[in-house]
Design a protein around this motif. Structure first.
Motif, PDB file in Angstrom:
ATOM      1  N   GLY A 182     -31.081 -39.490  13.161  1.00  0.00           N
ATOM      2  CA  GLY A 182     -30.678 -40.663  13.924  1.00  0.00           C
ATOM      3  C   GLY A 182     -31.788 -41.285  14.754  1.00  0.00           C
ATOM      4  O   GLY A 182     -31.517 -41.840  15.815  1.00  0.00           O
ATOM      5  N   VAL A 183     -33.027 -41.206  14.283  1.00  0.00           N
ATOM      6  CA  VAL A 183     -34.146 -41.788  15.028  1.00  0.00           C
ATOM      7  C   VAL A 183     -34.994 -42.674  14.117  1.00  0.00           C
ATOM      8  O   VAL A 183     -34.985 -42.536  12.896  1.00  0.00           O
ATOM      9  N   HIS A 184     -35.739 -43.571  14.759  1.00  0.00           N
ATOM     10  CA  HIS A 184     -36.662 -44.460  14.068  1.00  0.00           C
ATOM     11  C   HIS A 184     -38.026 -44.377  14.753  1.00  0.00           C
ATOM     12  O   HIS A 184     -38.109 -44.211  15.971  1.00  0.00           O
ATOM     13  N   HIS A 185     -39.091 -44.484  13.983  1.00  0.00           N
ATOM     14  CA  HIS A 185     -40.475 -44.538  14.478  1.00  0.00           C
ATOM     15  C   HIS A 185     -40.993 -43.213  15.048  1.00  0.00           C
ATOM     16  O   HIS A 185     -41.924 -43.218  15.848  1.00  0.00           O
ATOM     17  N   LEU A 186     -40.435 -42.099  14.670  1.00  0.00           N
ATOM     18  CA  LEU A 186     -40.953 -40.796  15.095  1.00  0.00           C
ATOM     19  C   LEU A 186     -42.164 -40.443  14.239  1.00  0.00           C
ATOM     20  O   LEU A 186     -42.148 -40.639  13.023  1.00  0.00           O
ATOM     21  N   ARG A 187     -43.208 -39.903  14.852  1.00  0.00           N
ATOM     22  CA  ARG A 187     -44.380 -39.445  14.109  1.00  0.00           C
ATOM     23  C   ARG A 187     -44.339 -37.918  14.014  1.00  0.00           C
ATOM     24  O   ARG A 187     -44.289 -37.229  15.027  1.00  0.00           O
ATOM     25  N   VAL A 188     -44.370 -37.424  12.782  1.00  0.00           N
ATOM     26  CA  VAL A 188     -44.381 -35.981  12.516  1.00  0.00           C
ATOM     27  C   VAL A 188     -45.669 -35.717  11.749  1.00  0.00           C
ATOM     28  O   VAL A 188     -45.770 -36.036  10.566  1.00  0.00           O
ATOM     29  N   GLU A 189     -46.674 -35.160  12.446  1.00  0.00           N
ATOM     30  CA  GLU A 189     -48.007 -35.080  11.861  1.00  0.00           C
ATOM     31  C   GLU A 189     -48.680 -33.739  12.146  1.00  0.00           C
ATOM     32  O   GLU A 189     -48.539 -33.176  13.233  1.00  0.00           O
ATOM     33  N   HIS A 190     -49.414 -33.260  11.156  1.00  0.00           N
ATOM     34  CA  HIS A 190     -50.271 -32.074  11.279  1.00  0.00           C
ATOM     35  C   HIS A 190     -49.482 -30.827  11.704  1.00  0.00           C
ATOM     36  O   HIS A 190     -49.922 -30.061  12.557  1.00  0.00           O
ATOM     37  N   ASN A 191     -48.325 -30.634  11.086  1.00  0.00           N
ATOM     38  CA  ASN A 191     -47.488 -29.466  11.364  1.00  0.00           C
ATOM     39  C   ASN A 191     -47.508 -28.518  10.178  1.00  0.00           C
ATOM     40  O   ASN A 191     -47.765 -28.928   9.046  1.00  0.00           O
ATOM     41  N   VAL A 192     -47.203 -27.258  10.442  1.00  0.00           N
ATOM     42  CA  VAL A 192     -47.096 -26.249   9.399  1.00  0.00           C
ATOM     43  C   VAL A 192     -45.757 -25.537   9.556  1.00  0.00           C
ATOM     44  O   VAL A 192     -45.388 -25.133  10.662  1.00  0.00           O
ATOM     45  N   ALA A 193     -45.039 -25.427   8.459  1.00  0.00           N
ATOM     46  CA  ALA A 193     -43.783 -24.672   8.450  1.00  0.00           C
ATOM     47  C   ALA A 193     -43.889 -23.609   7.354  1.00  0.00           C
ATOM     48  O   ALA A 193     -44.262 -23.901   6.220  1.00  0.00           O
ATOM     49  N   TYR A 194     -43.538 -22.378   7.711  1.00  0.00           N
ATOM     50  CA  TYR A 194     -43.686 -21.252   6.790  1.00  0.00           C
ATOM     51  C   TYR A 194     -42.428 -20.394   6.829  1.00  0.00           C
ATOM     52  O   TYR A 194     -41.929 -20.059   7.902  1.00  0.00           O
ATOM     53  N   HIS A 195     -41.913 -20.056   5.647  1.00  0.00           N
ATOM     54  CA  HIS A 195     -40.797 -19.126   5.487  1.00  0.00           C
ATOM     55  C   HIS A 195     -39.555 -19.620   6.232  1.00  0.00           C
ATOM     56  O   HIS A 195     -39.103 -19.024   7.204  1.00  0.00           O
ATOM     57  N   THR A 196     -39.019 -20.739   5.748  1.00  0.00           N
ATOM     58  CA  THR A 196     -37.850 -21.346   6.378  1.00  0.00           C
ATOM     59  C   THR A 196     -36.626 -21.235   5.471  1.00  0.00           C
ATOM     60  O   THR A 196     -36.755 -21.102   4.262  1.00  0.00           O
ATOM     61  N   MET A 197     -35.464 -21.308   6.082  1.00  0.00           N
ATOM     62  CA  MET A 197     -34.207 -21.336   5.327  1.00  0.00           C
ATOM     63  C   MET A 197     -33.615 -22.732   5.441  1.00  0.00           C
ATOM     64  O   MET A 197     -33.606 -23.330   6.518  1.00  0.00           O
ATOM     65  N   GLY A 198     -33.114 -23.254   4.336  1.00  0.00           N
ATOM     66  CA  GLY A 198     -32.611 -24.624   4.308  1.00  0.00           C
ATOM     67  C   GLY A 198     -33.762 -25.596   4.127  1.00  0.00           C
ATOM     68  O   GLY A 198     -34.906 -25.207   3.928  1.00  0.00           O
ATOM     69  N   HIS A 199     -33.437 -26.885   4.176  1.00  0.00           N
ATOM     70  CA  HIS A 199     -34.479 -27.905   4.065  1.00  0.00           C
ATOM     71  C   HIS A 199     -35.480 -27.729   5.202  1.00  0.00           C
ATOM     72  O   HIS A 199     -35.105 -27.429   6.324  1.00  0.00           O
ATOM     73  N   THR A 200     -36.749 -27.937   4.921  1.00  0.00           N
ATOM     74  CA  THR A 200     -37.786 -27.663   5.922  1.00  0.00           C
ATOM     75  C   THR A 200     -38.076 -28.889   6.793  1.00  0.00           C
ATOM     76  O   THR A 200     -37.887 -28.862   7.995  1.00  0.00           O
ATOM     77  N   TYR A 201     -38.551 -29.969   6.192  1.00  0.00           N
ATOM     78  CA  TYR A 201     -38.699 -31.259   6.885  1.00  0.00           C
ATOM     79  C   TYR A 201     -37.517 -32.088   6.404  1.00  0.00           C
ATOM     80  O   TYR A 201     -37.432 -32.446   5.237  1.00  0.00           O
ATOM     81  N   PHE A 202     -36.594 -32.417   7.299  1.00  0.00           N
ATOM     82  CA  PHE A 202     -35.259 -32.873   6.919  1.00  0.00           C
ATOM     83  C   PHE A 202     -34.909 -34.191   7.591  1.00  0.00           C
ATOM     84  O   PHE A 202     -34.700 -34.237   8.797  1.00  0.00           O
ATOM     85  N   LEU A 203     -34.862 -35.280   6.820  1.00  0.00           N
ATOM     86  CA  LEU A 203     -34.333 -36.554   7.297  1.00  0.00           C
ATOM     87  C   LEU A 203     -32.857 -36.567   6.935  1.00  0.00           C
ATOM     88  O   LEU A 203     -32.506 -36.617   5.760  1.00  0.00           O
TER      89      LEU A 203
END
Length: 124
Positions: A27-48
């Motif tokens: 429910g957001v607009h114009h968010l910046r998601v940059e230079h992140n690392v996700a490891y060993h996650t359950m479900g969708h990792t980067y999720f819109l």
């Protein structure tokens, strides 16, 4: 749901060994998601989430090792490391490796879904 957040960002974070996703953009607009690392996650990792989210920037992120979850949405049983529901977002220079199912999943909806469909928010 917040709506426009053009001064907000998620930068230079690491998220690992989660039982419920890593980054949920809801429910957001114009968010910046940059230079992140996700490891060993359950479900969708980067999720819109609900397909109303627009003009968000996902740039130079890494997702490694995604696993199914039976505790979240049905789609989390076949998760994507990057789950995108609206093409009006900027998704570039990201990397996905070692998913149980999908690296990038573009599930383009014809209408807004989820809880946000009952709010005052509108896509831009």
């Amino acid at each position: 749901m917040i709506g426009d957040i053009d001064q907000s960002y998620l930068k230079n974070n690491s998220v690992h060994h989660t039982f419920n996703r890593a980054f949920t953009i809801h429910g957001v607009h114009h968010l910046r998601v940059e230079h992140n690392v996700a490891y060993h996650t359950m479900g969708h990792t980067y999720f819109l989430e609900d397909s109303i989210e627009t003009k968000n920037v996902l740039n130079h992120n890494l997702a490694v090792l995604g696993f199914a979850s039976n505790a979240l949405l049905n789609t989390d049983q076949t998760p994507a490391l990057f789950w995108i529901t609206n093409p009006d977002n900027y998704v570039r220079n990201n990397h996905a490796a070692g998913s149980n199912n999908y690296g990038f999943w573009y599930r383009l909806e014809s209408h807004v879904s989820g809880a946000v469909s009952y709010t005052h928010l509108r896509a831009h």
